[in-house]
Every structure is written in structure tokens, then in C-alpha cells.
Design a protein around this motif. Structure first.
Motif, PDB file in Angstrom:
ATOM      1  N   ALA A   1       0.832  -1.192   0.000  1.00  0.00           N
ATOM      2  CA  ALA A   1       0.000   0.000   0.000  1.00  0.00           C
ATOM      3  C   ALA A   1       0.869   1.245   0.000  1.00  0.00           C
ATOM      4  CB  ALA A   1      -0.920  -0.006   1.213  1.00  0.00           C
ATOM      5  N   SER A   2       2.026   1.169   0.629  1.00  0.00           N
ATOM      6  CA  SER A   2       2.893   2.327   0.742  1.00  0.00           C
ATOM      7  C   SER A   2       3.462   2.760  -0.599  1.00  0.00           C
ATOM      8  CB  SER A   2       4.031   2.036   1.719  1.00  0.00           C
ATOM      9  OG  SER A   2       4.900   1.064   1.188  1.00  0.00           O
ATOM     10  N   ALA A   3       3.360   1.877  -1.628  1.00  0.00           N
ATOM     11  CA  ALA A   3       3.898   2.215  -2.933  1.00  0.00           C
ATOM     12  C   ALA A   3       3.213   3.443  -3.523  1.00  0.00           C
ATOM     13  CB  ALA A   3       3.756   1.024  -3.882  1.00  0.00           C
TER      14      ALA A   3
ATOM     15  N   THR B   1       6.605   9.750   3.774  1.00  0.00           N
ATOM     16  CA  THR B   1       5.380   9.077   4.208  1.00  0.00           C
ATOM     17  C   THR B   1       5.406   7.615   3.814  1.00  0.00           C
ATOM     18  OG1 THR B   1       4.204  11.158   3.883  1.00  0.00           O
ATOM     19  CG2 THR B   1       2.867   9.170   4.130  1.00  0.00           C
ATOM     20  N   ARG B   2       5.944   7.322   2.615  1.00  0.00           N
ATOM     21  CA  ARG B   2       6.044   5.941   2.169  1.00  0.00           C
ATOM     22  C   ARG B   2       6.984   5.150   3.075  1.00  0.00           C
ATOM     23  NH1 ARG B   2       8.333   5.175  -3.721  1.00  0.00           N
ATOM     24  NH2 ARG B   2       6.459   6.387  -4.174  1.00  0.00           N
ATOM     25  N   ALA B   3       8.136   5.766   3.413  1.00  0.00           N
ATOM     26  CA  ALA B   3       9.093   5.088   4.289  1.00  0.00           C
ATOM     27  C   ALA B   3       8.486   4.840   5.667  1.00  0.00           C
ATOM     28  CB  ALA B   3      10.366   5.915   4.408  1.00  0.00           C
ATOM     29  N   ALA B   4       7.747   5.831   6.181  1.00  0.00           N
ATOM     30  CA  ALA B   4       7.125   5.670   7.494  1.00  0.00           C
ATOM     31  C   ALA B   4       6.069   4.574   7.468  1.00  0.00           C
ATOM     32  CB  ALA B   4       6.493   6.996   7.934  1.00  0.00           C
ATOM     33  N   ALA B   5       5.318   4.503   6.371  1.00  0.00           N
ATOM     34  CA  ALA B   5       4.300   3.458   6.245  1.00  0.00           C
ATOM     35  C   ALA B   5       4.946   2.081   6.196  1.00  0.00           C
ATOM     36  CB  ALA B   5       3.462   3.699   4.996  1.00  0.00           C
TER      37      ALA B   5
ATOM     38  N   LEU C   1       6.297  -3.015   8.922  1.00  0.00           N
ATOM     39  CA  LEU C   1       7.295  -3.962   9.405  1.00  0.00           C
ATOM     40  C   LEU C   1       7.192  -4.141  10.922  1.00  0.00           C
ATOM     41  CD1 LEU C   1       9.671  -5.786   8.829  1.00  0.00           C
ATOM     42  CD2 LEU C   1      11.183  -3.791   8.957  1.00  0.00           C
ATOM     43  N   ARG C   2       6.934  -3.050  11.646  1.00  0.00           N
ATOM     44  CA  ARG C   2       6.776  -3.168  13.108  1.00  0.00           C
ATOM     45  C   ARG C   2       5.586  -4.055  13.446  1.00  0.00           C
ATOM     46  NH1 ARG C   2       8.270   2.350  13.195  1.00  0.00           N
ATOM     47  NH2 ARG C   2       6.059   2.961  13.140  1.00  0.00           N
ATOM     48  N   ARG C   3       4.492  -3.887  12.728  1.00  0.00           N
ATOM     49  CA  ARG C   3       3.318  -4.709  13.012  1.00  0.00           C
ATOM     50  C   ARG C   3       3.559  -6.172  12.664  1.00  0.00           C
ATOM     51  NH1 ARG C   3       0.899  -0.765  10.209  1.00  0.00           N
ATOM     52  NH2 ARG C   3       0.196  -2.177   8.565  1.00  0.00           N
TER      53      ARG C   3
END
Length: 391
Positions: free
Chosen positions: A5-7, A13-17, A22-24
Motif C-alpha cells: 500500500a505504501s507504494a 510518508t512511504r518510508a514511514a508506512a 514492518l513493526r506490526r
């Protein structure tokens, strides 16, 4: 939002998403890695007791040898057996050996070790895709359970071998996830790569095509014009056109090399493989001792029940089509029956009903069950690979 989805999100914002996704997924990746490390550790102990090398078992047996030979020497190697069978390395799709060749060229790894590195990395990517799928459909706990169950399959040790199953499942699972979330260009590109990895890549193509057709059908049923429907779903037509390129490209290349449009099917026939609608499978069951035959038939019935259960619970169309085609191809293919559990391993949607059930239990209880299954898988995998193993 997950990493695919971050694409669609630019810059930071993409990097944060991606970092958030990855954290989840971290608990699922940790559980997956722990289960697979347990399997490799048990294999190492078992192999040492048998005077064998666990590394050799993972990198230099059966299909892994064929992939390594393609990576090192290219296509054209053929073995003629005494019974008349002709084993050509054209039966092996090219993406894994390409990656082995590329990684070996830029690192100190041999082609065989490069294959192992690709498989281990891809298995984590597959676990992430399974978590993302379970999380989207049924919540985080179901996502973790789905990744853990896939790791703990009885033939899960194959995920840790220099085989193409892990790479294929990673590409297929992310491709199907992209179709579920309406990211059609991603879905088509990943389906094309999956089609360069294994023959069953056709299942990912089918998932993308049927999902797109159902989407357009629903829009048309609502009175939306076709052109408007395509604009409403950007990239759909591109994804549909991309999806079959990998599979069809290799199929046609082998056909041209063999001088026949059915060249790839002829190559598979030389290995004793092909599709007969399940006749060979039924014959194999019939020849078994009665109790063994009934037990195996019950296992197949359970697998089919899991598929039907998932569909009746409303699995999204791409998941239902993909899982169904993988299962159908595995059960209707002729050839060595011992390969069937391995052929069904990429059919992860079959595990969704079990993952949902485990997610509803108390964590202690669900992890106790997963732990016991993982231990059984580790022991069985070590026994299997030290014996007949996955042909």
C-alpha cells in the motif's frame, strides 16, 4: 497500511508506512523465524547422528542440484534413464537460478549457497505477506497465526532448502495481496515473476484475471460503463496484461527451443509428470494398504474441506481462486506422490480457517498448540530429509 500500500505514498510518508508495516509484522516474522530455526537445528542434530551434513541436505539434493546446474551452466543438460525417461533441466523455471547466478557473481557465495540465501530471505518475505493477508482479513493475531502455521507445515523444511517454493510463495502471496487491495500493476508484475518461478505460477495469473473480471462485472452490474470502470480502477488493464508474461514467456521459449508449441509439456512428460485429472492419484490410493489408503484419503478430504470452509467464510476472490487452482493442480497432477505435500505448500489460503480459529483462543493455548505442531514438524522434517526426502 502495508508495504505494498505504501507504494502509492510518496517520500517520507512511504518510508514511514513501510516501517509501520514492518513493526506490526515483527511478531509474525519472529515466530516464523523461530519455528524454521528449530527445524534447521533439529535437522543439524539428526544429520550429525546419521553422519550426514545438514548444509548438504539443504543445498545439494534433488531439485536444488538442478537449479544450481542451471545457474552455473545454463539450460541444455539432460539425463537419459534406463526406463526411457528423459530428465531435462528445461523443466525448471529460471527465476531462482537467475538469482543464484546473480548473487554468486557479486558475493563470495557459491551458486548453491546463494540459492539457500534466496530461499531463506524469500521465506521471510512470504511470512510477511501471510501476516499482511491475515491482518487485513481477520486482525493481527490471525496474521501471526497464519505465518506460524505455514512455517510449521509437516514439509516446512522445504522452505529452508535451496528450492523455489519459498521464492514462489513470497511472489504469489504478495501478488494476491496486491490484487485483494486493488493495486493492479503490482499484482500483474508479481504474477509475472511468480510465473517465471514455478509452473503453478498460472494460479497467480488466474487470481489476477478472475479478480479483475469480477471487479469489472460488478461495476457493469451497477450500471457503470466499461471505460469508466477501468478509470475507477487505475492500472487494472496494465496488471492484467503483465500477469501472464513470465509464465507464457518461459513456456513459449521452451516450445521454440524444442521445436514444438507443447515443448514444455513434452519436457514434463519426460519426467513422468503431467495432468490426468487425478487418475494416477486415485490409482495410487487404491494400491495402498486399506488403512493407509483411507488415512490418506481422509487427509485429502480435510484439505478440500479447509478450502471450502475458507470460501464459504467469504475469502476474497483472488485468495479463493489462487488457493483453488494450486490445490487442483497438485491433486490432478500425475507423477511421484511424495511430491504432492510440497506442491500444496504454497496454498496458504487453506490455512486461513485454522489461523482464524487459533486467533480466537487464549494466547497461551494457541501458542502451545503451535509449539507442539512446530516441534512435530521439526522432527518430521529431519527424518524426511535424512531419508527419502522431497523429490
Amino acid at each position: 497500511m502495508n508495504d505494498l500500500a505504501s507504494a502509492a505514498v510518496p517520500g517520507r510518508t512511504r518510508a514511514a508506512a513501510l516501517q509501520g508495516a514492518l513493526r506490526r509484522a515483527a511478531p509474525a516474522l519472529a515466530a516464523y523465524a523461530a519455528i524454521r530455526l528449530l527445524g534447521v537445528a533439529v535437522l543439524a542434530v539428526w544429520s550429525a547422528a546419521n553422519g550426514k551434513d545438514w548444509h548438504t541436505l539443504l543445498t545439494a539434493r534433488w531439485d536444488s542440484l538442478w537449479y544450481t546446474r542451471v545457474a552455473e551452466q545454463g539450460y541444455g543438460y539432460t539425463v537419459h534413464l534406463a526406463n526411457g525417461d528423459v530428465h531435462s533441466n528445461l523443466a525448471f523455471f529460471p527465476l531462482l537460478p537467475w538469482l543464484e547466478q546473480g548473487l554468486a557473481a557479486v558475493s563470495p557465495l557459491s551458486a548453491a549457497d546463494a540459492g539457500l540465501a534466496v530461499a531463506w530471505s524469500a521465506s521471510l518475505a512470504a511470512a510477511w505477506a501471510l501476516y499482511a493477508t491475515g491482518e487485513r482479513l481477520h486482525g493481527p493475531r490471525a496474521g501471526v497465526a497464519l505465518a506460524a502455521l505455514w512455517a510449521a507445515l509437516p514439509v516446512g523444511i522445504v522452505q529452508s532448502m535451496a528450492y523455489s517454493e519459498s521464492l514462489f510463495t513470497a511472489l504469489a502471496a504478495w501478488g494476491v495481496y496486491a490484487a485483494v487491495t486493488g493495486r493492479w500493476v503490482w499484482a500483474g508484475a508479481l504474477a509475472s515473476l511468480a510465473g517465471l518461478t514455478r509452473p503453478v505460477g498460472a494460479a497467480v495469473v488466474a487470481a489476477v484475471w478472475v479478480a479483475a473480471a469480477v471487479t469489472v462485472w460488478n461495476e457493469r452490474a451497477a450500471g457503470v460503463r466499461l471505460r469508466t470502470a477501468l478509470r475507477t480502477h487505475p492500472g487494472m488493464l496494465t496488471g492484467v496484461l503483465l500477469a501472464p508474461l513470465g509464465w507464457c514467456g518461459y513456456f513459449l521459449w521452451v516450445g521454440a527451443r524444442q521445436g514444438s508449441l507443447t515443448g514444455y509439456l513434452d519436457v514434463q512428460g519426460g519426467w513422468g509428470n503431467g495432468f490426468d485429472g487425478g487418475v494416477a492419484f486415485v490409482r495410487f490410493l487404491w494400491q495402498l494398504p486399506p488403512l493407509a489408503g483411507l488415512g490418506l484419503a481422509a487427509g485429502v478430504a480435510l484439505v478440500i474441506w479447509l478450502y471450502v470452509r475458507g470460501v464459504r467464510r467469504g475469502q476474497p476472490v483472488p485468495l479463493a481462486v489462487y488457493g483453488g487452482v494450486v490445490l487442483l493442480l497438485a491433486l490432478t497432477a500425475k507423477g511421484y506422490f511424495g511430491s504432492k505435500p510440497r506442491l500444496m505448500m504454497p496454498a496458504y489460503p487453506l490455512l486461513l480457517p485454522l489461523a482464524v480459529g487459533l486467533a480466537k483462543w487464549r494466547p497461551v493455548r494457541s501458542w502451545l498448540v503451535i509449539g507442539l505442531v512446530a516441534a512435530g514438524s521439526a522432527v518430521y522434517g529431519a527424518f524426511w530429509l535424512n531419508g527419502s526426502g522431497p523429490p
